[in-house]
Design an enzyme around this catalytic site. Structure first.
Site, PDB file in Angstrom:
ATOM      1  N   GLY A 175       0.825  -1.198   0.000  1.00 55.19           N
ATOM      2  CA  GLY A 175       0.000   0.000   0.000  1.00 55.19           C
ATOM      3  C   GLY A 175       0.862   1.252   0.000  1.00 55.19           C
ATOM      4  O   GLY A 175       1.876   1.312  -0.683  1.00 55.19           O
ATOM      5  N   ASP A 180      14.102  -8.579  14.674  1.00 51.16           N
ATOM      6  CA  ASP A 180      14.565  -7.809  13.512  1.00 51.16           C
ATOM      7  C   ASP A 180      15.322  -6.563  13.958  1.00 51.16           C
ATOM      8  O   ASP A 180      15.185  -5.502  13.365  1.00 51.16           O
ATOM      9  CB  ASP A 180      13.369  -7.425  12.639  1.00 51.16           C
ATOM     10  CG  ASP A 180      13.797  -7.002  11.233  1.00 51.16           C
ATOM     11  OD1 ASP A 180      14.994  -7.143  10.911  1.00 51.16           O
ATOM     12  OD2 ASP A 180      12.954  -6.515  10.472  1.00 51.16           O
TER      13      ASP A 180
END
Length: 604
Positions: free
Chosen positions: A144, A257
């Site tokens: 998006g 992460d």
């Protein structure tokens, strides 16, 4: 002469006759009167008599009556016994039915299994679409679009700079679930060194509203200002990152992460951990998380995470060590030149990242401890806080940087930054997100009016979104897009490659896919991590159902490698560093870090 006993006619008898056969064969029964004379009994007295008339007849035998009474009593007892038995049986049946019903009802209710875990009392603010305004596109991709915007809380005269992450219309249910999972994690944290979620808008396309950072991600920041970054800044950043990770550990959250690209700079003195696209909350009885697949940052991962997909707080410590190494080398690429598919074998052989030139052995030894094969041998984040806090009090002793004492990072005022960021907006009511939320005792309680306008502040206090990087002017540094829908997706945006190259896009090598691709070409999704895409550039892109984001760090990031595949392809690849910005760059499709079909060499 007088009779001695009784007189019966002319005879003297000892006893009056009783049942003697008389005339006409009738039985004669007599009784003795007062004169001892035998008199006839009444004809109805069949068993003799004791006096005249019927009154003299003797009473009948009581034996039949007694027998009848006994029988009747026994019958009554039997009836009563049967009644009691029936009553007890009925009562037993009713109790049995009641117990059966209760058991059936209890089966409908889950059994209690108290975990002892504290309740998560974080608040999630649901925003109306009318409460925020999109000002400018920061980036777009397969997931998006990310917008720079303003949040204007309903009923209040304040404007808060935000980053708005909006999924595209055709987003899959899995992508919606993942973005809501990230929202859950971000809403559950509240720490000065962890980025927070401001709210979520549940329109037809899910939108996350997060803080907007004025300085972008730490990786870009240290590369741009490496000639002005002194030892004190570096060590303070190490302390703050450790504090943020220690907070996440206390909340039982494994980040998975951690890297310099996922640390945002609020001010040169204040950094925050972001990007919770891979983060996982552990249960009260869980010590580790077993991943099933997806794109992961191989070169930042602990060995047990690469080989067995096991993630713990101690695997985050390994990533922290690599992040510190990135800082100390001013943004160098870890294991540069080594394909991601060979990292596990390199680590098993004992090779580690080299000692950065500016680091003393004290600092380097901390990194080495973070990279121990045995997870339990690695330091805890609270220990890392203590170590780097001690070093931060005497920076030149631990980091040797030429001209250290003369280095100073620029710190523009909020006024200048936000006038650049929101050129067309009225600046009078601009308020920083932290300034807006601090007066609230709860995480997202009712609004408070005791706020200080941002223009009166002398230090930049805005925040970037959890996955975006922009520079102080709002357009120099690229912005990272959604880290778990676009960056970790196998879905290609390959048809943008040529135009992306023309616009100056470059692939970034941090991420490699662990998910099974639908077709081999999905390995070559372009990721333009550190190039800004302007509105003009975006307008030149073809308008279809996919978007290419110039601000992503991992759509096709080669360090995010796919380990959900069958045998490793044996092709050898080479690639230039992803931060090189000059020249006519061609994407080398033989880049080893872009392999989709990957398993560590030791596992093949």
């Amino acid at each position: 002469m007088k009779c001695a006993h009784f007189i019966d006619g002319p005879h003297c008898v000892k006893a009056c006759p009783a049942g003697v056969l008389g005339e006409n064969d009738t039985l004669v029964r007599k009784y003795a009167d007062a004169n001892a004379v035998c008199q006839l009994c009444h004809p109805n007295c069949t068993r003799g008599c004791k006096g005249p008339g019927l009154e003299g007849c003797p009473n009948g035998s009581k034996t039949p009556s007694i027998a009848a009474g006994v029988v009747g009593g026994l019958l009554c007892l039997v009836v009563v016994g049967l009644g009691i038995g029936l009553y007890l049986r009925r009562r037993h049946i009713v109790r049995k039915r009641t117990l059966r019903r209760l058991l059936q009802e209890r089966e409908l209710v889950e059994p209690l299994t108290p975990s002892g875990e504290a309740p998560n009392q974080a608040h999630l603010r649901i925003l109306k679409e009318t409460e925020f305004k999109k000002v400018k596109v920061l980036g777009s991709g397969a997931f998006g679009t990310i917008y720079k915007g303003l949040w204007i809380p309903e009923g209040e005269k304040v404007k808060i700079p935000v980053a708005i992450k909006e999924l595209r219309e055709a987003t899959s249910p899995k992508a919606n679930k993942e973005i809501l999972d990230e929202a859950y994690v971000m809403a559950s944290v509240d720490n000065p060194h962890v980025c927070r979620l401001l709210g979520i808008c549940l329109t037809s396309t899910v939108q996350l509203i997060t803080q907007l950072m004025p300085y972008g991600c730490l990786l870009d920041y240290i590369r741009e200002h490496k000639d002005n970054i002194g030892s004190q800044y570096l060590l303070n950043w190490c302390v703050q990152i450790a504090k943020g990770m220690n907070y996440l550990e206390e909340r039982r959250l494994v980040h998975r992460d951690l890297a310099a690209r996922n640390v945002l700079v609020k001010t040169p003195q204040h950094v925050k951990i972001t990007d919770f696209g891979l983060a996982k909350l552990l249960g009260a009885d869980e010590k580790e998380y077993h991943a099933e697949g997806g794109k992961v940052p191989i070169k930042w991962m602990a060995l047990e995470s690469i080989l067995h997909r096991i993630y713990t707080h101690q695997s985050d410590v390994w990533s922290y060590g690599v992040t510190v190494w990135e800082l100390m080398t001013f943004g160098s690429k870890p294991y540069d030149g080594i394909p991601a598919s060979e990292i596990s074998s390199v680590l098993e052989k004992g090779e580690r990242l080299p000692q950065p030139p500016i680091c003393t052995i004290d600092v380097y030894m901390i990194m080495v401890k973070c990279w121990m094969i045995d997870a339990d041998s690695r330091p805890k984040f609270r220990e890392l806080i203590a170590e780097f806090s001690k070093m931060a009090r005497d920076p030149p002793r631990y980091l040797v940087i030429q001209g250290d004492e003369r280095m100073h990072l620029p710190s523009p005022t909020d006024s200048k930054f936000y006038r650049t960021l929101m050129e067309e907006e009225d600046m009078e009511d601009i308020v920083d997100a932290d300034e807006y939320l601090v007066p609230h005792q709860g995480f997202f309680n009712s609004p408070s009016t005791s706020r200080t306008p941002l223009l009166s502040s002398l230090s930049a206090t805005s925040n970037n979104s959890a996955t975006n990087c922009i520079d102080r002017n709002g357009q120099g540094h690229p912005v990272r897009e959604d880290s778990f829908v676009q960056r970790y997706s196998s879905d290609p945006t390959g048809n943008f490659l040529e135009e992306s190259i023309d616009d100056g896009f470059l692939p970034a090598p941090e991420y490699v896919n662990q998910l099974m691709p639908k077709k081999p070409s999905t390995a070559m999704v372009q990721n333009q991590i550190y190039n800004f895409i302007s509105l003009t550039a975006i307008s030149k892109l073809p308008m279809d159902s996919r978007y290419q984001n110039s601000h992503s760090t991992a759509v096709d990031n080669p360090e995010y490698l796919n380990t959900n595949q069958s045998p490793l392809a044996k092709t050898v690849f080479e690639s230039s560093p992803y931060w090189i910005q000059s020249g006519n760059h061609q994407i080398n499709l033989d880049n080893p870090d872009y392999q989709q079909d990957f398993l560590p060499t030791s596992c093949s």
